[in-house]
Design a protein around this motif. Structure first.
Motif, PDB file in Angstrom:
ATOM      1  N   ASN A 132     -40.458  65.859  -4.483  1.00  0.00           N
ATOM      2  CA  ASN A 132     -39.799  66.439  -5.560  1.00  0.00           C
ATOM      3  C   ASN A 132     -39.381  65.475  -6.461  1.00  0.00           C
ATOM      4  OD1 ASN A 132     -36.918  65.503  -5.208  1.00  0.00           O
ATOM      5  ND2 ASN A 132     -36.670  66.495  -3.376  1.00  0.00           N
TER       6      ASN A 132
ATOM      7  N   ALA B 131     -35.693  70.169 -12.093  1.00  0.00           N
ATOM      8  CA  ALA B 131     -36.566  69.816 -10.626  1.00  0.00           C
ATOM      9  C   ALA B 131     -37.667  70.367 -10.502  1.00  0.00           C
ATOM     10  CB  ALA B 131     -35.444  69.941  -9.522  1.00  0.00           C
TER      11      ALA B 131
ATOM     12  N   SER C 182     -36.378  65.037  -9.904  1.00  0.00           N
ATOM     13  CA  SER C 182     -35.424  65.740 -10.638  1.00  0.00           C
ATOM     14  C   SER C 182     -34.741  64.712 -11.770  1.00  0.00           C
ATOM     15  CB  SER C 182     -34.118  66.323  -9.757  1.00  0.00           C
ATOM     16  OG  SER C 182     -33.740  65.139  -9.037  1.00  0.00           O
TER      17      SER C 182
END
Length: 295
Positions: free
Chosen positions: A179, A190, A181
């Motif tokens: 991930n 994100a 963000s």
């Protein structure tokens, strides 16, 4: 979460010596839950207890080594009580904005900002607000197990000046997730991706959310091996410590209902009164009401 430092902490002394400590902290909740899909006892008693045990030591060069285990127990319904369980450990190190952790990892998809936005009620009420949860599969990603073995993996987390990134891999589940963000003021965007052992575990999601004054808004979109789902959520705060939250979400599966949720929280000054109602994709109505607190 508030943490209480016990007298067992040690070695907080002169320069050149390591600073080690053990922290205990957790949360609990109790109340009632309602599920209209049950043929009997639609209204049931619910409770849950969570205790985090965190140990850490910081070297004189500024590296922090840490470890966590969690004790969790809870019961819902009319059956006999079940025992609490102890999680497998998460162990690692942090330095200069980087964290390396092994064992019972958090998981990069699970940890993406905005994934859980829109949650309502005391218990989450089925978590239909998550764009990774569908009628085909739910919670099919790596995450910290509160009373079990978890994913037994490795993860690297980085955070600096509003930017965040998280990479995780679990050999036990053969899943790799990432991930990224960015936070700018009161807003965060994100993205998250997971590649799994089977195509059913392959998924990605995009989230965006923020606040202006007493109001919050958010949006999310997820693709789960071709099965897509979107979510809109919002919240508003009123008076002294009362917040109302709502969401709508829908997947592109024929013949299923739209997910929805409406809930509230009200501060009791040291505890929170929480409740809500939600409709699932399968047409079930869920509701709950109770109190939660941290210690």
């Amino acid at each position: 979460m508030k943490k209480v430092l016990f007298a067992t902490t040690a070695l907080i002394a002169t320069a050149g010596m390591a600073a080690a400590e053990i922290n205990f902290g957790g949360s609990a909740r109790f109340g009632v839950v309602y599920d209209d899909s049950l043929t009997t006892d639609e209204l049931q008693i619910h409770n849950r207890f969570t205790l985090n045990i965190d140990g850490s030591v910081e070297t004189d060069s500024g590296i922090e080594f840490f470890a966590r285990v969690r004790v969790r127990g809870g019961n819902t319904g009319v059956a006999g009580l079940t025992n609490s369980g102890v999680s497998a450990p998460r162990v690692g190190m942090s330095v200069a904005g980087f964290t390396l952790a092994t064992g019972n990892i958090l998981g990069a998809y699970e940890s993406a900002p905005g994934i859980y936005d829109g949650a309502v009620g005391l218990t989450g009420l089925g978590w239909g607000n998550l764009v990774g949860n569908t009628t085909v599969a739910a919670f099919d990603w790596d995450s910290f197990s509160s009373a079990g073995a978890g994913s037994n993996g490795v993860e690297v987390i980085y955070s600096n000046a509003g930017f965040g990134a998280h990479l995780s891999h679990s050999p036990s589940n053969d899943r790799t997730a990432l991930n990224a963000s960015y936070n700018f003021g009161d807003w965060t965007v994100a993205g998250a991706y997971q590649d799994g052992t089977t195509t059913a575990n392959d998924k990605w999601a995009l989230t965006a959310g923020g606040s202006f004054g007493n109001f919050g808004v958010g949006v999310a979109f997820g693709d789960n091996d071709g099965l897509q789902k979107w979510r809109l959520n919002g919240s508003a705060s009123f008076g002294a410590g009362t917040t109302v939250t709502a969401y709508v979400a829908e997947e592109d599966t024929a013949g299923v209902d739209m997910n929805y949720g409406l809930g509230f929280t009200h501060s009791l000054g040291g505890a929170v009164l929480a409740g809500g109602v939600a409709g699932t994709a399968g047409g079930t109505t869920l509701a709950d009401l109770g109190v939660r607190f941290s210690f």
